[in-house]
Design an enzyme around this catalytic site. Structure first.
Site, PDB file in Angstrom:
ATOM      1  N   LYS A  13      11.375  -3.478 -18.739  1.00 36.34           N
ATOM      2  CA  LYS A  13      12.388  -3.363 -19.314  1.00 36.34           C
ATOM      3  C   LYS A  13      13.372  -3.558 -20.341  1.00 36.34           C
ATOM      4  O   LYS A  13      13.595  -4.216 -21.013  1.00 36.34           O
ATOM      5  CB  LYS A  13      13.094  -1.149 -18.884  1.00 36.34           C
ATOM      6  CG  LYS A  13      12.306   0.002 -18.501  1.00 36.34           C
ATOM      7  CD  LYS A  13      13.322   0.854 -18.882  1.00 36.34           C
ATOM      8  CE  LYS A  13      14.408   0.941 -17.553  1.00 36.34           C
ATOM      9  NZ  LYS A  13      13.482   0.674 -15.649  1.00 36.34           N
ATOM     10  N   ARG A 150      16.362   2.725  -5.251  1.00 31.86           N
ATOM     11  CA  ARG A 150      16.676   2.569  -6.613  1.00 31.86           C
ATOM     12  C   ARG A 150      15.233   3.516  -7.270  1.00 31.86           C
ATOM     13  O   ARG A 150      15.046   4.397  -8.117  1.00 31.86           O
ATOM     14  CB  ARG A 150      16.467   1.426  -7.420  1.00 31.86           C
ATOM     15  CG  ARG A 150      17.997   0.427  -6.935  1.00 31.86           C
ATOM     16  CD  ARG A 150      18.167  -0.659  -7.327  1.00 31.86           C
ATOM     17  NE  ARG A 150      18.019  -0.241  -9.194  1.00 31.86           N
ATOM     18  CZ  ARG A 150      17.025  -1.402  -9.490  1.00 31.86           C
ATOM     19  NH1 ARG A 150      16.272  -2.065  -9.514  1.00 31.86           N
ATOM     20  NH2 ARG A 150      16.833  -1.324 -11.201  1.00 31.86           N
TER      21      ARG A 150
END
Length: 196
Positions: A13, A150
């Site tokens: 991203k 994460r």
């Protein structure tokens, strides 16, 4: 061009955001950066956020939406923006929709970078090794154990955002495991259809 980039950590991203920022001359809006800027500037919403953070608590969705709301009105975001890492929950997605509607704005695209999560840890290890080889500092979140934490948080909390946008007919999935230039090309093709 107002868009959201979704996908697990390590999906690319950030890399794609940088390319889209240059191509469309729009900012990438990071909620963490916006929060720090609002606190530093002493804006009303920034002061609220500071009080919450100073108390060791998580900033509420209302405060985050308030910060995003203020940020999208700044001159550099008038042509559009990229949201990366936000919204993280369906409640945030709903609040974002309400806030944008209140401003007479709408998202142009929601793009999900789909990747094989089993291969993400290898991808992160490779990225860390390449960063070291260039003599640069390795990101703290490129530690394999930190990364696994994460990824688990993403799957628990944030993966539900894609189906929200899918149900609204706004989601386009792109294979994020392809070479970077190919992924960029696919994103641009999606955005050109929207812009046509």
């Amino acid at each position: 061009m107002r868009l959201i980039l979704l996908g697990p950590p390590g999906a690319g991203k950030g890399t794609q955001s940088k390319r889209l920022m240059q191509r469309y001359d729009i900012p990438q809006l990071s909620t963490g950066d916006m929060l720090r800027a609002a606190v530093a500037a002493g804006t009303p919403i920034g002061l609220k956020a500071k009080a919450v953070m100073d108390a060791g608590q998580l900033v509420s969705d209302d405060i985050v939406i308030g910060i995003v709301s203020d940020r999208v009105e700044e001159p550099d975001a008038r042509r559009g923006f990229i949201l990366d890492g936000f919204p993280r929950t369906v409640a945030q997605a709903e609040a974002l929709d309400r806030m944008l509607n209140g401003k007479g704005l709408a998202l142009d695209a929601v793009i999900e970078l789909k990747v094989d999560q089993a291969g993400l840890v290898d991808r992160i290890l490779t990225r860390a090794a390449e960063t070291k080889a260039r003599g640069e500092a390795v990101r703290a979140d490129d530690d394999p154990e930190v990364f696994k934490t994460r990824l688990a948080a993403y799957n628990r909390d944030t993966a539900v955002v894609a189906p929200y946008y899918q149900a609204r007919g706004q989601l386009t999935g792109i294979d994020g495991s392809k070479p970077i230039d190919e992924v960029t090309g696919e994103i641009i093709r999606v955005l050109e259809k929207v812009d046509a």
